[in-house]
Design an enzyme around this catalytic site. Structure first.
Site, short mmCIF file in Angstrom:
data_model
loop_
_atom_site.label_atom_id
_atom_site.label_comp_id
_atom_site.label_asym_id
_atom_site.label_seq_id
_atom_site.Cartn_x
_atom_site.Cartn_y
_atom_site.Cartn_z
N LYS A 156 0.84 -1.19 0.00
CA LYS A 156 0.00 0.00 0.00
C LYS A 156 0.88 1.25 0.00
O LYS A 156 1.57 1.53 0.97
CB LYS A 156 -0.90 0.04 1.24
CG LYS A 156 -1.98 1.09 1.10
CD LYS A 156 -2.59 1.50 2.42
CE LYS A 156 -1.87 2.63 3.08
NZ LYS A 156 -1.85 3.88 2.32
N SER A 210 5.00 7.12 10.50
CA SER A 210 5.12 7.89 11.73
C SER A 210 5.10 6.97 12.95
O SER A 210 4.53 5.87 12.91
CB SER A 210 3.98 8.90 11.82
OG SER A 210 2.75 8.23 11.79
N GLU A 231 9.69 0.91 10.81
CA GLU A 231 10.71 1.94 10.57
C GLU A 231 10.00 3.27 10.79
O GLU A 231 9.13 3.65 10.00
CB GLU A 231 11.26 1.87 9.14
CG GLU A 231 11.97 0.56 8.80
CD GLU A 231 13.30 0.40 9.50
OE1 GLU A 231 13.74 1.31 10.21
OE2 GLU A 231 13.89 -0.68 9.35
N CYS A 265 13.42 10.57 7.34
CA CYS A 265 13.46 10.05 8.71
C CYS A 265 14.87 10.13 9.29
O CYS A 265 15.04 10.19 10.49
CB CYS A 265 12.97 8.61 8.73
SG CYS A 265 13.83 7.59 7.53
N GLU A 359 9.91 15.63 15.65
CA GLU A 359 10.31 15.46 14.25
C GLU A 359 9.52 16.47 13.41
O GLU A 359 8.33 16.30 13.19
CB GLU A 359 9.99 14.03 13.80
CG GLU A 359 10.46 13.76 12.39
CD GLU A 359 10.14 12.34 11.94
OE1 GLU A 359 9.00 11.89 12.16
OE2 GLU A 359 11.03 11.71 11.34
P1 NAD Z 1 2.07 7.91 8.31
O1 NAD Z 1 2.36 7.10 9.51
O2 NAD Z 1 1.01 8.93 8.38
O3 NAD Z 1 1.66 6.96 7.08
C1 NAD Z 1 2.50 5.92 6.64
C2 NAD Z 1 1.66 4.90 5.91
O4 NAD Z 1 0.79 4.28 6.83
C3 NAD Z 1 0.79 5.48 4.81
O5 NAD Z 1 0.74 4.59 3.73
C4 NAD Z 1 -0.57 5.57 5.50
O6 NAD Z 1 -1.65 5.51 4.59
C5 NAD Z 1 -0.55 4.33 6.36
N1 NAD Z 1 -1.46 4.36 7.51
C6 NAD Z 1 -1.96 5.44 8.14
N2 NAD Z 1 -2.78 5.06 9.13
C7 NAD Z 1 -2.79 3.71 9.14
C8 NAD Z 1 -3.43 2.74 9.95
N3 NAD Z 1 -4.21 3.08 10.96
N4 NAD Z 1 -3.20 1.43 9.68
C9 NAD Z 1 -2.38 1.06 8.68
N5 NAD Z 1 -1.75 1.94 7.87
C10 NAD Z 1 -1.95 3.26 8.11
O7 NAD Z 1 3.47 8.50 7.89
P2 NAD Z 1 3.80 9.52 6.69
O8 NAD Z 1 3.32 10.86 7.15
O9 NAD Z 1 3.33 8.97 5.38
O10 NAD Z 1 5.38 9.45 6.66
C11 NAD Z 1 6.20 10.23 7.45
C12 NAD Z 1 6.74 9.47 8.63
O11 NAD Z 1 7.43 8.30 8.20
C13 NAD Z 1 7.75 10.25 9.43
O12 NAD Z 1 7.50 10.12 10.80
C14 NAD Z 1 9.07 9.60 9.07
O13 NAD Z 1 10.08 9.75 10.01
C15 NAD Z 1 8.68 8.20 8.89
N6 NAD Z 1 9.67 7.50 8.07
C16 NAD Z 1 10.50 6.58 8.66
C17 NAD Z 1 11.47 5.94 7.93
C18 NAD Z 1 12.39 4.92 8.53
O14 NAD Z 1 12.93 4.13 7.80
N7 NAD Z 1 12.56 4.89 9.83
C19 NAD Z 1 11.61 6.22 6.57
C20 NAD Z 1 10.77 7.16 6.01
C21 NAD Z 1 9.79 7.78 6.77
#
Ligand code: NAD
Length: 456
Positions: A156, A210, A231, A265, A359
């Protein structure tokens, strides 16, 4: 039946690019069932043949590298240089893990009375959930090793950035991967993502996003004791000692935090500078930030583009509300309705301020002075996160001590090394759970089975 559609906007102009259908729960279930049905045959594909198919997939990605890169510029506003690297990373990850099917080694363990050996068995259907900040690489870090280990994958993409993932799904079929082995399902987190968590046929969740959503997913996985890799967020420190090459440290610091407009991240969004080098470092940092090319990301010279969406821009500007910036870079004159924020440097000595603790996920960096090595390690570790970090010093002993002292999964000395697919990547503390990439990644998509054969 499709529940709704999502309008993809260009981050550069704020204008609509295309509409993408969002999958319903029923469509998600059907895709998971197809992936489950495809699993036994994929698991039983001879290792050398699975390797060949992954190399074919890599070759097709390579042949479409420019197309994928341009699509990412359009959808995500990434600089074209970054976007080419990102598409190339998918190719490289597939090639790297194409060597894995023929090397999924077990162990033979000495025991009395017979022979004991272990085998690595794939799990089944893997649900990969991807954020919007690096749509292509993060997808590949999940599906590459998962497929290599003999699993099928449902993926997804984030609502905001589905276009390259959809294209990768098509390219997999073009390369000859059987139907159902790798399926991209655009949709909402609350619908498709949650269904991955609750559907019993999905055996593992590979989530990047996140920390808040990661915690919810972890709680959801508990119900079925579902395997999980997380992650999550970061608030990484770039520690600059006075004995370092200050010119190099200052010249490289902006790229370590403002790359991808800070939506990384691993962004080194806290810079710790030893007090005796503080003024010199800041002077040089101001020059470097002022020289950053924040221009149309489609321009080959672009070093930073806009943020992903209006909401992210609002969140980032919220962090700057009432905060005095020491200096900042530029945005294009033609920024218009695009989601631009200039690279911004804030000075602070207050470890409780949100800009130091949270962050920001935008082009904002906080700089703080420190006194000695112990002080630097204490400040670097004063966070719930632990993803990455950098250490600048010419003293090799100090580099080793600080690298061992900082609680983070990925550190670099006298550089801001980006993620390498052939080394492990992941977070300490609330930055994650488990590791991706590196030589062991396929093992994370398997169960280890132990077999004992009695000799009498
Ligand atoms: P997010 O958590 O809002 O969304 C990430 C994904 O999860 C999206 O595809 C979203 O649709 C899905 N999602 C949202 N709610 C969900 C639920 N209840 N159940 C299942 N899936 C759900 O994050 P974002 O805003 O897209 O990305 C930014 C975040 O990602 C930042 O905090 C960043 O640090 C982190 N990030 C971490 C890494 C790493 O490797 N550690 C890499 C890149 C980004």
């Amino acid at each position: 039946m499709t529940s709704s559609t999502f309008t993809v906007l260009s981050p550069v102009t704020g204008q609509p690019v295309t509409e993408v259908a969002l999958a319903s729960v029923e469509e998600t279930d059907a895709a998971i069932e197809r992936a489950d049905a495809a699993f036994p045959a994929w698991r039983d594909v001879a290792p050398g043949e699975r390797a060949r198919l992954l190399r074919a997939f890599a070759a097709v990605v390579d042949a479409h590298l420019e197309e994928l890169a341009q699509l990412e510029v359009l959808n995500s506003g990434h600089t074209i240089g970054n976007a080419r690297w990102e598409a190339g990373n998918v190719r490289d990850v597939l090639n790297y893990y194409s060597a894995a099917p023929e090397r999924m080694f077990g162990r033979q363990i000495p025991v009395p009375g017979g022979l004991d050996f272990t085998v690595r068995e794939p799990l089944g259907v893997i649900g990969v959930i991807v954020p919007w900040n690096f749509p292509m690489p993060i997808a590949g870090w999940g599906f590459g090793p998962a497929l290599a280990a003999g699993n099928t994958v449902v993926l997804k993409p984030a609502e905001l950035t589905p276009l390259t993932a959809i294209r990768l799904g098509e390219l997999a079929l073009e390369a000859g991967l059987p139907e159902g082995v790798f399926t991209v399902i655009p949709g909402k987190g609350s619908v498709v993502g949650e269904r991955f968590v609750t559907h019993p046929l999905v055996r593992k969740i590979c989530f990047t996003g996140s920390t808040g959503v990661g915690k919810q997913i972890m709680a959801g996985c508990a119900d079925q004791v579902k395997r999980l890799t997380l992650e999550l967020g970061g608030k990484s420190a770039n520690i600059v000692f006075a004995d370092a090459d200050i010119a190099k440290a200052a010249a490289t610091a902006p790229y370590a935090v403002f790359d991808n407009a800070g939506q990384d991240c691993c962004a080194r969004s806290r810079i710790l500078v030893q007090r005796s080098a503080y003024d010199e470092f800041l002077g040089r940092l101001e020059t470097a930030v002022g020289a950053m090319k924040v221009i149309d990301p489609a321009d080959d010279a672009s070093e930073m583009g806009p943020l992903i969406c209006a909401k992210q821009k609002e969140t980032v500007l919220g962090y700057l509300d009432g905060v005095e910036a020491a200096f900042s870079g530029s945005v294009p004159d033609s920024a218009g309705d695009g989601f631009w924020v200039p690279p911004t440097v804030v000075l602070t000595e207050d470890t409780s301020t949100p800009i130091w603790r949270e962050e920001v996920f935008g082009p904002v960096v906080a700089v703080m002075p420190f006194d000695d090595e112990a002080d630097a390690i204490r400040l670097a570790n004063d966070t719930e996160f632990g993803l990455s970090g950098s250490i600048f010093t010419r003293d090799v002993g100090r580099a080793l001590r600080v690298a061992r002292g900082v609680q983070a999964g990925n550190l670099s000395v006298n550089s801001h090394s980006s993620v390498r697919y052939w080394t492990p990547f992941g977070g300490f503390k609330q930055s994650g759970l488990g590791r991706e990439l590196g030589p062991d990644a396929p093992n994370a998509f398997t169960e280890e089975k132990n077999v004992f054969i009695a000799q009498d």
